[in-house]
Design a protein around this motif. Structure first.
Motif, PDB file in Angstrom:
ATOM      1  N   ASP A 115       0.828  -1.197   0.000  1.00 39.77           N
ATOM      2  CA  ASP A 115       0.000   0.000   0.000  1.00 39.77           C
ATOM      3  C   ASP A 115       0.866   1.252   0.000  1.00 39.77           C
ATOM      4  O   ASP A 115       0.537   2.232  -0.676  1.00 39.77           O
ATOM      5  CB  ASP A 115      -0.914  -0.015   1.229  1.00 39.77           C
ATOM      6  N   GLU A 116       1.962   1.219   0.741  1.00 37.36           N
ATOM      7  CA  GLU A 116       2.853   2.383   0.792  1.00 37.36           C
ATOM      8  C   GLU A 116       3.500   2.644  -0.560  1.00 37.36           C
ATOM      9  O   GLU A 116       3.617   3.807  -1.010  1.00 37.36           O
ATOM     10  CB  GLU A 116       3.934   2.143   1.857  1.00 37.36           C
ATOM     11  N   ALA A 117       3.908   1.579  -1.247  1.00 32.56           N
ATOM     12  CA  ALA A 117       4.516   1.741  -2.571  1.00 32.56           C
ATOM     13  C   ALA A 117       3.513   2.316  -3.565  1.00 32.56           C
ATOM     14  O   ALA A 117       3.861   3.182  -4.387  1.00 32.56           O
ATOM     15  CB  ALA A 117       5.033   0.391  -3.061  1.00 32.56           C
ATOM     16  N   ALA A 118       2.282   1.851  -3.517  1.00 33.98           N
ATOM     17  CA  ALA A 118       1.250   2.379  -4.405  1.00 33.98           C
ATOM     18  C   ALA A 118       0.959   3.845  -4.098  1.00 33.98           C
ATOM     19  O   ALA A 118       0.712   4.647  -5.005  1.00 33.98           O
ATOM     20  CB  ALA A 118      -0.023   1.546  -4.287  1.00 33.98           C
ATOM     21  N   ARG A 119       0.979   4.209  -2.824  1.00 35.59           N
ATOM     22  CA  ARG A 119       0.744   5.606  -2.448  1.00 35.59           C
ATOM     23  C   ARG A 119       1.849   6.507  -2.966  1.00 35.59           C
ATOM     24  O   ARG A 119       1.596   7.620  -3.455  1.00 35.59           O
ATOM     25  CB  ARG A 119       0.644   5.714  -0.926  1.00 35.59           C
ATOM     26  N   ILE A 120       3.088   6.032  -2.882  1.00 33.38           N
ATOM     27  CA  ILE A 120       4.226   6.808  -3.392  1.00 33.38           C
ATOM     28  C   ILE A 120       4.122   6.990  -4.900  1.00 33.38           C
ATOM     29  O   ILE A 120       4.478   8.045  -5.453  1.00 33.38           O
ATOM     30  CB  ILE A 120       5.554   6.129  -3.009  1.00 33.38           C
ATOM     31  N   ASP A 121       3.582   5.952  -5.587  1.00 28.63           N
ATOM     32  CA  ASP A 121       3.416   6.037  -7.045  1.00 28.63           C
ATOM     33  C   ASP A 121       2.251   6.934  -7.453  1.00 28.63           C
ATOM     34  O   ASP A 121       2.008   7.123  -8.646  1.00 28.63           O
ATOM     35  CB  ASP A 121       3.202   4.634  -7.626  1.00 28.63           C
ATOM     36  N   GLY A 122       1.529   7.462  -6.476  1.00 24.67           N
ATOM     37  CA  GLY A 122       0.457   8.398  -6.791  1.00 24.67           C
ATOM     38  C   GLY A 122      -0.934   7.812  -6.769  1.00 24.67           C
ATOM     39  O   GLY A 122      -1.902   8.511  -7.116  1.00 24.67           O
ATOM     40  N   ALA A 123      -1.094   6.564  -6.381  1.00 25.43           N
ATOM     41  CA  ALA A 123      -2.423   5.953  -6.335  1.00 25.43           C
ATOM     42  C   ALA A 123      -3.207   6.506  -5.150  1.00 25.43           C
ATOM     43  O   ALA A 123      -2.681   6.612  -4.037  1.00 25.43           O
ATOM     44  CB  ALA A 123      -2.303   4.435  -6.229  1.00 25.43           C
ATOM     45  N   ARG A 162      -8.233   3.769  -5.276  1.00 21.41           N
ATOM     46  CA  ARG A 162      -7.513   2.896  -6.212  1.00 21.41           C
ATOM     47  C   ARG A 162      -6.683   1.870  -5.469  1.00 21.41           C
ATOM     48  O   ARG A 162      -6.617   0.703  -5.864  1.00 21.41           O
ATOM     49  CB  ARG A 162      -6.628   3.742  -7.128  1.00 21.41           C
ATOM     50  N   ARG A 163      -6.047   2.282  -4.376  1.00 22.75           N
ATOM     51  CA  ARG A 163      -5.261   1.325  -3.585  1.00 22.75           C
ATOM     52  C   ARG A 163      -6.162   0.243  -2.990  1.00 22.75           C
ATOM     53  O   ARG A 163      -5.787  -0.927  -2.916  1.00 22.75           O
ATOM     54  CB  ARG A 163      -4.493   2.058  -2.472  1.00 22.75           C
TER      55      ARG A 163
END
Length: 289
Positions: free
Chosen positions: A182-190, A194-195
């Motif tokens: 979830d943290e990686a997706a948040r960093i990618d802008g999701a 969407r997450r």
């Protein structure tokens, strides 16, 4: 060759010895009562007509059930109740699980509080909701007189009592998800939605399958809530299959026909469990592949 096979044989014998007590217990507790009920269902046993005895009638009781309008109505009631209550419990349970998962302080207290409705005996919960709806009944509108409205307290009581159980199951699934995804997706802008749709919900699939199976199987065996809240009324508008089987057995004293109805409840729940587990098992396997 023989030397290698001997340890395997010994392990197989040990496994059989370890499994034997549990297998014997299952046979005594589950299979024997089912076999006895099926045997009764194949006989014409009516305590109102004792001089007829207990004659073998084959599948005549099941054929009678297929043409019984009240039986067919009870099946519809049971299925519709499951289709309404289970999705509500899953949606609310998932929302509650997400709230508990995000809670940092007082997580233990939150879990205990959330589980309180589940600890209330079903009969007590049914009485509570019955009294609540009776208190709001008026001369112009009575919840227990209108056929459709009479289902509202039943569904409300079931959702209130069992949503915490679903939430705990889903919370256990949420805690197995690696937070770094979830943290990686948040960093990618999701964004949060969407997450949730692309990470949380797919990884929560196995827990959702288990929760759905538990609740659907329980909903298909609906009895106690209806028995206490409406008694199947008004008329037979809220009568599920289990309650109709109870009426046939205990009030009409038709043991053979009542046993056939009871077997129908068992076969209905067993068929759902088998189809659901196979279908969702294949789906989850293909997703992981």
């Amino acid at each position: 060759m023989n030397r290698q096979s001997d340890p395997h044989r010994q392990e197989s014998r040990l496994a059989a010895l370890l499994i034997a007590p549990a297998a014997g217990l299952i046979v005594v507790i589950a299979l024997l009562p089912i076999a006895a009920t099926m045997s009764e269902a194949l006989h014409g046993h009516d305590l109102r007509l004792p001089w007829l005895g207990r004659r073998f009638v084959g599948f005549a009781n099941f054929v009678e059930a297929a043409g019984d309008p009240r039986f067919l109505e009870a099946v519809v009631h049971t299925v519709l109740f499951a289709l309404v209550s289970v999705p509500l419990e899953l949606a609310l349970g998932l929302a509650l699980a997400l709230v508990m998962h995000r809670a940092v302080r007082g997580l233990g207290a939150v879990r205990v509080t959330a589980l309180l409705p589940w600890t209330v005996p079903t009969v007590v919960a049914a009485l509570i909701w019955r009294f609540m709806f009776e208190a709001y009944a008026t001369t112009s509108f009575d919840w227990f007189v209108q056929p459709l409205a009479a289902w509202v307290p039943i569904v409300a009581a079931d959702v209130w009592k069992t949503t915490p159980f679903v939430a705990i199951l889903l919370l256990a699934g949420l805690q197995t998800i690696d937070p770094t995804l979830d943290e990686a997706a948040r960093i990618d802008g999701a964004g949060p939605l969407r997450r949730f749709m692309t990470i949380t919900l797919p990884l929560l699939g196995p827990s959702l399958v288990v929760a759905t199976a538990f609740r659907a199987l329980d909903a298909l065996r609906l009895f106690d809530l209806v028995y206490v809240i409406t008694g199947g009324g008004p008329g037979t508008a809220t009568e599920p299959l289990s309650l109709y089987a109870f009426v046939v057995l205990m009030q009409r004293l038709r043991f053979g026909y009542g046993a056939a109805l009871s077997m129908t409840v068992f076969l209905l729940t067993f068929a759902f469990a088998l189809i659901w587990i196979r279908t969702m098992g294949r789906t989850l396997t293909s997703d992981h592949a």
